[in-house]
Structure formats: structure tokens, C-alpha cells
Design an enzyme around this catalytic site. Structure first.
Site, short mmCIF file in Angstrom:
data_model
loop_
_atom_site.label_atom_id
_atom_site.label_comp_id
_atom_site.label_asym_id
_atom_site.label_seq_id
_atom_site.Cartn_x
_atom_site.Cartn_y
_atom_site.Cartn_z
N TYR A 188 -91.82 24.14 -83.48
CA TYR A 188 -91.75 25.39 -84.24
C TYR A 188 -91.03 25.20 -85.58
CZ TYR A 188 -92.99 27.53 -79.82
OH TYR A 188 -93.63 27.88 -78.66
N LYS A 200 -86.69 25.49 -96.70
CA LYS A 200 -86.16 24.13 -96.49
C LYS A 200 -86.95 23.42 -95.38
CE LYS A 200 -81.93 22.00 -94.87
NZ LYS A 200 -80.80 22.37 -94.00
N LYS A 243 -90.44 20.22 -95.22
CA LYS A 243 -90.47 18.99 -94.41
C LYS A 243 -91.75 18.87 -93.57
CE LYS A 243 -85.43 18.84 -93.87
NZ LYS A 243 -84.33 19.12 -92.92
N ARG A 271 -98.10 30.68 -85.58
CA ARG A 271 -97.88 31.68 -84.53
C ARG A 271 -97.58 33.03 -85.16
NH1 ARG A 271 -94.00 31.61 -79.15
NH2 ARG A 271 -92.26 31.69 -80.61
N GLU A 282 -96.28 35.05 -70.80
CA GLU A 282 -94.82 35.19 -70.79
C GLU A 282 -94.30 36.31 -69.91
OE1 GLU A 282 -93.00 34.28 -74.65
OE2 GLU A 282 -94.92 34.69 -75.62
N ASP A 313 -89.04 34.20 -71.61
CA ASP A 313 -89.46 35.59 -71.49
C ASP A 313 -89.93 35.90 -70.07
OD1 ASP A 313 -89.28 37.18 -74.04
OD2 ASP A 313 -90.19 35.35 -74.79
N ILE A 333 -88.01 22.65 -79.70
CA ILE A 333 -87.32 23.59 -80.59
C ILE A 333 -86.56 22.85 -81.68
CG2 ILE A 333 -87.09 25.60 -79.09
CD1 ILE A 333 -84.42 24.45 -78.12
N HIS A 334 -86.63 21.51 -81.67
CA HIS A 334 -85.96 20.73 -82.71
C HIS A 334 -86.72 19.42 -82.88
CE1 HIS A 334 -82.81 18.46 -84.82
NE2 HIS A 334 -82.36 19.65 -85.19
N ASP A 358 -117.49 14.01 -61.33
CA ASP A 358 -118.07 15.27 -61.76
C ASP A 358 -117.66 15.54 -63.21
OD1 ASP A 358 -115.44 15.71 -61.32
OD2 ASP A 358 -115.71 17.19 -59.73
#
Lengths: 329, 329, 329
Positions: free
Chosen positions: A32, A39, A43, A92, A157, A193, A259-260, A307
Site C-alpha cells: 500500500y 514522498k 518512490k 484502491r 472484510e 475488519d 504495510i511496509h 483436469d
């Protein structure tokens, strides 16, 4: 490795040509990037996550939604045609229930190109799906949607969504088949969530989630979709992250949210197909190719009747391996 | 603590007035009292379980059903308007399939007041629900049902019921909305009967039940209902009881059945909202209140978009905390 | 032990006569015998597995299918009326999706007798069920099917099938009730194909399968069917096999697949009803019998209201015990 492409192509051509619209997009990690942060946006071209997500939802404060939207449009326009390190630049939007989605789409319709994937959180009911499609169609026009190779990724969620997931997913797939809506590629399990919704408390072992995560995978795979696992919250615990990845991988997940940026290498390494898996896929494609030349019907490989879902899995492994080798990821 | 009521009320009034019919009834523990035992019935006024259940079903031998029924009527009449230590005096009738329910209801219709909650075991199919409602309507008359603040609690105790649980629960909810049947508040997982039905053997770890219990919680929460966990059978094992409570709580259960008064304090303590949870609910209600004054639409709190289910959870925590503090339980 | 038969019969006669069509067939172990191997087929009469499966599917190479079919016909004809050590001689055909089923059935229709059980792998959708029945009816004729005491055993082996399992199973049951198709007795969980389908990797602990296996058991039991567990692959690990059996048994499975005769004694011993279980069943049948003489309606036993599924379980235990004692297995 070039022969792999050949295998995958030949293999795939039995069912569909590997056009832009059919090719497999690896999403081992979803990283994300809050679109409110210039900033971070700067990147993006160097980010090595399979899928980088320009984020308008939870990662962006309410007061920054407008800025984030116009940043997202700028980023989409600037990066079109650029060399990116990621395989996919997704976006998103906010959920339908938030009341913010309409404004998101209005602003995004000003971009010259659509994102490679639209990502929609908190899809709760099959009725949500129809309403969301209506919003897209009204804003972008049916043709712009139908003509675009843009994929769809949705988030499950809530308890209600998990129970109704087969109907939600098949609604989206039917909208693609019947009305030309974007092709659904992947579903993401939003465990924070979900846990908040059922009142569960997350533990390190994650036993409280076993029903939800395994049902989630089962529904994804019943519809031949990628299944993206929960976030791992403790940024400093690399060992825990790796264990969480390996468990998810062994349960059938195909990727994980990040998340990072520091989480990406561990996630992508864990979700890389193993050498044995690549060998299996290559040999299966080989056997299938020879078998097709023979012209017979049923087809057996290493003691197992092959299959369509298994052949599709093999093709996906080969396409993923090809892209990972080619992209240096 | 008085401010909490204010928060909860103000908060709740956005959706519905906190009338007798809307207020949250904590049911951290459900304590059974066989209505055949006058000795036990005499102790009811002092029992401190959130919910005390006058029991006509499994806890009463066939030969004692008639006595238990008339005792139940007497108890309801005597205790009306009395100070009780519990929050709710419920009454569990026999299941529809037993053939005893009609006689139960005929006798109970002689009571001057209905119990605060009717509790119905072994609801197996959506068709059961319709038949049960018909029995109630025929015996009590539609008006007496519609006018009463009586709640409904049902038991899920078979493989069939667990599979069909979403349809069973929505049938009950629809009967409330469309025909004025009692409001469904909680569902109880009858694990002993469930295990007997699927032929499972209960173990201390309880791994044999993980699918059933987690699916059960998910369905309850999808319909915003309380989820009441299995009985803990070993009366002497306090440590085991506490662990079982904590696991249930962390999985999203809201309470647990008690087969002896000695289990109640441990259960109620384990299911009490934590100080952090109360602080979260209070702050969320605060933020919501300020937000409402601002008049804007979407609403974010501590990095999370707040939707109706989460706000409802916060309100329930505040109402529960208020009652626990007020009632000294 | 002869009194047990009496109990079971008397008990069963309340619902249905214990004719050939109604009797309980224990299937603690299902042992595969590739019908392509004459050496193995010669050993069938002495095999002590509850159920021996003449195998045409995965255990037979494509190039050997024709030989296997004609061997199967010969074996069925030869063994008719012979003393067999097993309780049931079943026959597993190829799946509908393989395209091989029609040829299987054509050849098998030449046998003088039908197998005691037809076993059908990879039933994926309710639509599959209808098509399979059509193939049977066209090949064998409706009368030959309706007149036969042959049972049906099906395999659930994909994500799609697991999700749709209640509809698949009820389709088969309805075809039995409405059109006289064979009676469905048991469902088998094909975990290897299932894991391949969802992309899961099998581990020794088997945590990756917990949702699938427990949902599988729940659906089986909701329809009062036997639930047959996964293969245990490591032939040398007897301790692991026994643990796997005990876990399956405690989760509600009624039997397990065997890939080698050496696994059969451990499996059958693990799935044998315990002395306590037999005593429970005997006492319940006793109580039921006395109760029936009294002519009253509801019926309570050791503090539990007895319903039809529990009585059926008791009858099955008694019939199984009787056959095990009688057959020396």
C-alpha cells in the site's frame, strides 16, 4: 528459461490466447502507498512489490481524500508507459458504504489511463456489486470499461461477506462475462475488519481466524481466483512474518498484503514457486503438449488425471516464474 | 459512570430510541434452573448470573414436566416487579420436535406476564421456525406477542441446523419485522447435542469443534446477534473453565452457558469488557457525537472507517458496562 | 451377542424393515484393488477390509483401462455367491469429467450382477449428479437399477464440490427417492485432489485441512451418511496412521481409505465402536423398546431427549458390532 514462455503459451493457447487480457499477473505481495503522501508516491517506480497499490481508503485521512485523489490521477498519467519495477500498479478506492466512492471515481475518470487494477474494499453483498458496477459505468462509460485490460481485486472484510462470498464472487464474474465489467483476478481477506466485525481478538497463533481464512481460500479457489492473505502487523518481527507467509502459502493463499516496503522481500520469497513446483508445472505442460499432439481425450500425469484447474495452475506457475525471472523480482 | 449512559443513549438515538424494546441485555452467563426444583427456584431472586433460565427441557425429567410447567408459571407471577439480581429471567421451553412444546405454551399462557426471554432449543430448520411461531400465536394471540418486550434466544444443536443457520436466523428476524414475533437477541451453541449428532467425541482441547464454533460465531455476528458458547462440563476445573471462557471471548463469543452457580463468577469476569474496550467504546461514541454535530457523512476513528456494526458494538459495550456497574455484577 | 441383532431389528422395525436394502454396511476401511492387476484381484476373496474397492480410476493407467474393465466384469461374475472376507465388494468407476465413465458402464453392464456398491469419484456439481444418473439409466435400464440393492458412494475432491456439497448430496438422495437411483450410503473426502485444487501443501499435522474435513463431516452427518476420511500416505508410519485414525474417529468420521492391505487392521481397529459405545447403544435400544411398549410419545435416555438421528446412530452401532463379531473382522 525462455522455453518456459513457450510452454505456457502453447499450453494456454488450448484455452485462450495469452493476450494482455488473459495473462497471469503475480500478486505475491500487495504494497500500500497512501496517495496523500507525495514522498511515498515518488518512490513508486522503484518499488519491487509485485503489486503496488495507490491507496485512497484506510491509509488516507478523511481530510486528505481530495488531495489523494488528484495525486492518484497525476501518478497514473505520469507513470503511463514508464518502466516500473512492479508488475502491476493498482488503485484502491473507498468502499461503497463510505459514501466516498462516487467522488473517487469522478476524479479518477480524469486520468488518461485507468489503473492496471481497480481495488475495491469492503464488498459486503451481491447487491453491493451491482451498485458498484453502476457507479463505474455511469462515470467511465461502458466502452471505456470493456475496452480496458484493467483487472479487479476485491476485499472480503465482514462476517456477512464471508458467508455470502460465493454469491458475491459469482456476481462479479457474471458482470464480467455478461456486461464487460473488469475481470476479477484476486480477492483479499481483510482480517482486521473481519475480526472487529465478529468481535474476535487477534492472537499471534491466529487460531481465532482458521475458519474464516480457510473458507476464504476455498471460495477463491472454487472460482480459480488468487487468494491474498492478511496483513502481518508487527513490522519488526521478520521471523513471525516468514512463518505467517509459509503457513498462508501451505494453506493455498497466493500472496499477502504488505504495510511496509521492508516486508516485501520476505513475502515475495516465501510465495515464490519452489523449484519442485516449477519442475512439476514444466513437465505437466510438456506432457500436455505431447498429449495434444496425440489427439486423445483423457490425460494422466504422474498417476493423476489432469483436469482444467490443475492445468491452469501449472500455466500460472510457469507465467509467474517467467515474470519473476524476467523482472528480477 | 453516569456519563456513559448519556453517551450510549445519544449514540443509540441516532438509530433507535433506547426503549425497553431496544436496550442491550448482557448475557455473559446463562444459568439453568430446573423448574421442577422448588428449592432451586427459591434461590432465583439472589442469583447473579446475567441471565437466569427457568428450565423445562433437558434439565427436567419427563415425569416432572407438568410440575415444572406450573412451577414456572408461579415463579413468573411471583417475581414480576420484584428486585432480581439477574438482568434477565428467561424460560427455556421444550423443543418443537419433542412434541412437548404445545403443552408448555398452553400452561405458560396462564402466567400474568411473559418471561423476559423465551428460549427455544433445537431449532433445526427454517420450517421449524414458522411452526413454532404458529404455536406461539395460536396460544398467546398475536397482540400479546407484539406488545411484549420479550426477547427470543434459540439453540443450534445439529449438523443440519448449523448448515442452514443463516436461513434459520433470517427466518426468525423476518418474523419479528413482518409479523411482530419476539425480537431475536442471541443464539446458543449446543455443543453436546451437536457432537452427538455428528458422532464426534469431545476432547479437552476442543479441536473437533473448531469449524462448528467459528462458523456459529460468524453467522451470529453477520446478523448482529449475541453468540453464546458451549457448557464447560468439569465443575471442579476452574482453570479449564477460565481458559475456555478466554478462548471463546477471543473468538467472538459474547457469553457462555453455566450448569452450576459456581461457574458464574468466572464466566462473567472473563466476558466483562476490558478497560481498554470500554475506553475505545467511550471514545468512539464521543467522536461519533462530535461528528454528528458537524453534520458530515463519512466518519473515521483511530484510522478506521466507522460503520454501523462497529458503532453498534461500541453502544453495546457501553450499555453492558453501565448495567454491570449499576447492577454490581 | 445374538441378542444384539434382536435389539437392532426390533429397534429398526419402528422405522423400516432391515431388508437387504436397509441394512447398515460398515465401511471402516476402504481398500483399493487396481482392477488391472490380476495378481491383486486373486487375493480379493481373502481381504479383510470392510469394503474392498475394485478400482478403475486413479489406480489404473490410461493404457490399462480396457483390461481393468473386463477384469472387473470377470471378478464380479466369479465372486457372486462366494464367501468373501469383506462385507462389501465395491467398484470405483472413472469420473464423469474424465470422459471414461460411459465406456466403464458399457463394459460393466455385461456383468451378471452389479457390484454391492458403485463408487463415483470427483462429483463436482449437482448437475454432474443428474448427468451421471442419465448415463447409468441409459446403460443399465431404469429397472435394473431400481431392483438392485446396490449402494452408492461418492467422492468430494474439489473446492467447488465442498462448497456445493449439501446440494450435491441432496440431489443424489432425491434421485434415489424420486427415480429409484441407488441409495447413497457414504461420501469420501479426496484430500489429495482437494489440496491440489486449492493449492495447499499437505503437512503432517494437517492443519491446512481442518475447515475442509470438518465441513465435510458436518454435511455428511446432516444427511445421515457415512463420512470416509483421507488416505494416510506414509505406509511405514503405523503410529502416525493410528493417530490419524483416532483423530478422524473423534471428529465424527466413520472410516478411512486404505492404500495397502497392511493399513487395514489398524484402521478397522481404530474405527471399531468402543465397548462403552456398544453398551450405550444396547441400553438405548433397550430403553426405546420398553418405551415403545408403553406407547407414550417423547422419550428420554440418560438425561437426553432421544431423537431419530440418535436412535439411528445406536442402531448402526449395533448392526456394525453384530457384523464385526459375526465376520471375525
Amino acid at each position: 528459461m525462455t522455453s518456459l514462455v513457450g510452454y505456457a503459451r502453447r499450453c494456454a493457447s488450448q484455452f485462450a490466447s495469452v493476450s494482455e487480457k488473459a495473462k497471469y499477473v503475480p500478486r505475491r505481495s500487495l504494497l500500500y502507498v497512501p496517495a496523500s503522501s507525495e514522498k511515498m508516491l515518488n518512490k513508486v517506480p522503484l518499488m519491487k512489490s509485485d503489486c503496488v497499490v495507490l491507496e485512497l481508503e484506510d491509509g488516507v485521512a478523511l481530510t486528505s481524500k481530495a488531495v489523494a485523489r488528484s495525486n492518484a490521477v497525476k501518478t497514473l498519467n505520469q507513470l503511463q508507459g514508464s518502466m516500473l519495477s512492479c508488475f502491476e500498479l493498482g488503485l484502491r478506492v473507498n468502499s461503497f458504504a463510505s459514501g466516498l466512492l462516487e467522488d473517487d471515481l469522478k476524479e479518477l475518470s480524469k486520468a488518461e489511463v485507468l489503473p492496471a487494477a481497480f481495488m475495491i474494499p469492503k464488498v459486503d453483498t451481491p447487491e453491493d456489486v451491482a451498485t458498484i458496477y453502476d457507479l463505474f459505468r455511469t462515470t467511465f462509460g461502458a466502452n471505456r470499461i470493456t475496452d480496458s485490460p484493467t483487472r479487479l481485486v476485491i476485499w472480503i472484510e465482514s462476517a456477512r461477506a464471508l458467508l455470502d462470498m460465493p454469491r458475491i464472487v459469482s456476481s462479479v464474474i457474471n458482470l464480467h462475462r455478461n456486461s464487460g465489467f473488469f475481470k476479477l483476478d484476486a480477492v483479499v481477506f481483510g482480517s482486521d475488519d473481519f475480526c472487529a466485525d465478529i468481535g474476535a481478538i487477534r492472537t499471534a497463533e491466529g487460531l481465532e481466524n482458521i475458519y474464516a481464512r480457510q473458507r476464504f481460500v476455498t471460495v477463491c479457489k472454487a472460482f480459480q481466483l488468487q487468494a491474498i492473505d492478511s496483513v502481518y502487523i508487527d513490522l519488526k518481527d521478520e521471523e513471525g512474518l516468514r512463518e505467517s507467509c509459509l503457513q498462508g502459502h501451505s494453506w493455498g493463499f497466493t500472496g499477502k498484503q504488505a504495510i511496509h516496503p521492508s516486508q516485501v522481500p520476505i513475502i515475495q520469497d516465501s510465495y515464490k514457486p519452489s523449484a519442485e513446483r516449477v519442475e512439476w508445472a514444466k513437465s505437466l505442460a510438456d506432457a500436455f503438449s505431447m498429449h495434444q499432439q496425440g489427439g486423445t481425450g483423457a490425460f494422466s500425469f504422474r498417476g493423476q488425471m489432469i483436469d482444467r484447474p490443475l492445468l491452469l495452475q501449472a500455466m500460472n506457475v510457469l507465467q509467474m516464474q517467467e515474470r519473476i525471472m524476467g523482472g528480477g523480482l
